[in-house]
Motif scaffolding. Structure first.
Motif, short mmCIF file in Angstrom:
data_model
loop_
_atom_site.label_atom_id
_atom_site.label_comp_id
_atom_site.label_asym_id
_atom_site.label_seq_id
_atom_site.Cartn_x
_atom_site.Cartn_y
_atom_site.Cartn_z
N MET A 1 0.85 -1.17 0.00
CA MET A 1 0.00 0.00 0.00
C MET A 1 0.90 1.24 0.00
N SER A 2 0.67 2.15 -0.92
CA SER A 2 1.51 3.34 -1.00
C SER A 2 0.78 4.54 -0.41
N GLU A 3 1.57 5.40 0.20
CA GLU A 3 1.01 6.64 0.73
C GLU A 3 1.06 7.71 -0.35
N SER A 4 0.00 8.53 -0.42
CA SER A 4 0.04 9.64 -1.37
C SER A 4 0.85 10.77 -0.77
N ALA A 5 1.55 11.48 -1.64
CA ALA A 5 2.37 12.61 -1.18
C ALA A 5 1.47 13.76 -0.76
N THR A 6 1.84 14.40 0.33
CA THR A 6 1.09 15.57 0.77
C THR A 6 2.05 16.74 0.86
N VAL A 7 1.52 17.91 0.57
CA VAL A 7 2.29 19.13 0.67
C VAL A 7 2.09 19.68 2.07
N GLU A 8 3.19 19.91 2.79
CA GLU A 8 3.04 20.44 4.14
C GLU A 8 2.64 21.91 4.09
N ARG A 9 1.94 22.31 5.12
CA ARG A 9 1.48 23.70 5.20
C ARG A 9 2.66 24.62 5.49
N ILE A 10 2.82 25.63 4.67
CA ILE A 10 3.87 26.62 4.83
C ILE A 10 3.21 27.89 5.34
N GLU A 11 3.69 28.42 6.45
CA GLU A 11 3.15 29.65 7.00
C GLU A 11 3.76 30.83 6.25
N LEU A 12 2.91 31.64 5.66
CA LEU A 12 3.35 32.80 4.88
C LEU A 12 2.53 34.01 5.24
N GLU A 13 3.11 35.19 5.00
CA GLU A 13 2.36 36.43 5.15
C GLU A 13 2.79 37.39 4.04
N VAL A 14 1.91 38.31 3.71
CA VAL A 14 2.23 39.31 2.69
C VAL A 14 3.46 40.09 3.13
N GLY A 15 4.38 40.29 2.21
CA GLY A 15 5.63 40.98 2.50
C GLY A 15 6.78 40.04 2.82
N GLN A 16 6.46 38.80 3.11
CA GLN A 16 7.51 37.83 3.43
C GLN A 16 8.36 37.55 2.19
N GLU A 17 9.65 37.41 2.42
CA GLU A 17 10.59 37.14 1.32
C GLU A 17 11.28 35.82 1.53
N ALA A 18 11.51 35.12 0.43
CA ALA A 18 12.33 33.90 0.48
C ALA A 18 13.78 34.31 0.63
N ASP A 19 14.59 33.42 1.17
CA ASP A 19 16.03 33.68 1.21
C ASP A 19 16.52 33.80 -0.23
N PRO A 20 17.29 34.84 -0.55
CA PRO A 20 17.80 34.98 -1.91
C PRO A 20 18.76 33.82 -2.24
N ARG A 21 18.85 33.52 -3.52
CA ARG A 21 19.79 32.49 -3.98
C ARG A 21 20.68 33.10 -5.06
N THR A 22 21.98 33.04 -4.83
CA THR A 22 22.94 33.50 -5.83
C THR A 22 23.57 32.27 -6.48
N TYR A 23 23.49 32.24 -7.79
CA TYR A 23 24.05 31.13 -8.56
C TYR A 23 25.50 31.45 -8.92
N PRO A 24 26.31 30.41 -9.16
CA PRO A 24 27.69 30.65 -9.60
C PRO A 24 27.71 31.43 -10.92
N LYS A 25 28.85 32.10 -11.18
CA LYS A 25 28.98 32.85 -12.43
C LYS A 25 28.69 31.96 -13.62
N LEU A 26 27.94 32.52 -14.58
CA LEU A 26 27.61 31.79 -15.80
C LEU A 26 28.78 31.84 -16.77
#
Length: 143
Positions: A1-26
């Protein structure tokens, strides 16, 4: 029997920013690898003499390369399975040795009929010069 994948609840609010990601030089090699994957072999993106003959200082990236980087960044944060819309606008060209930083900011959260939350996120992919290579937004439906 397989379990279906569930998306966990992410707490967010307006104005919230993700941590920036800098990629290596192209590099030119990155451009060519992307061209091979996409099938877009226009010489502006890999042939230096051709690019210069057409008035550009060098070869430059296929815009969808950085669009893919931005999409990966934001879906790593909020989940690809919850993405409902991704829209970008190409603003500035990306050159060899550019270092790109992606940012995302929540601009709206609304309840969805039938449950869940529609989250709108403002997106930006910026060159090390401070100029935006891409601007856009995305919508996600989260639990």
């Amino acid at each position: 029997m397989s379990e279906s994948a569930t998306v966990e609840r992410i707490e967010l609010e307006v104005g919230q920013e993700a941590d920036p990601r800098t990629y290596p030089k192209l590099t030119r090699t990155d451009f060519v690898k992307y061209q091979g994957a996409s099938g877009d072999f226009h010489p502006l993106h890999h042939d230096e003499p051709f690019a210069k003959a057409t008035g550009f200082p060098s070869v430059f990236s296929v815009g969808m390369l950085q669009a893919g980087m931005l999409a990966t960044y934001v879906t790593d944060w909020l989940g690809v399975e919850t993405l409902r819309r991704f829209k970008i606008r190409f603003v500035d060209q990306v050159w060899p040795d550019d270092e790109l930083t992606c940012t995302a900011k929540v601009t709206a959260i609304a309840d969805e009929p039938g449950g869940g939350r529609r989250v709108t996120v403002e997106l930006r992919c910026e060159r090390q010069t401070g100029s935006a290579a891409l601007k856009g937004d995305a919508e996600f439906v989260l639990p």
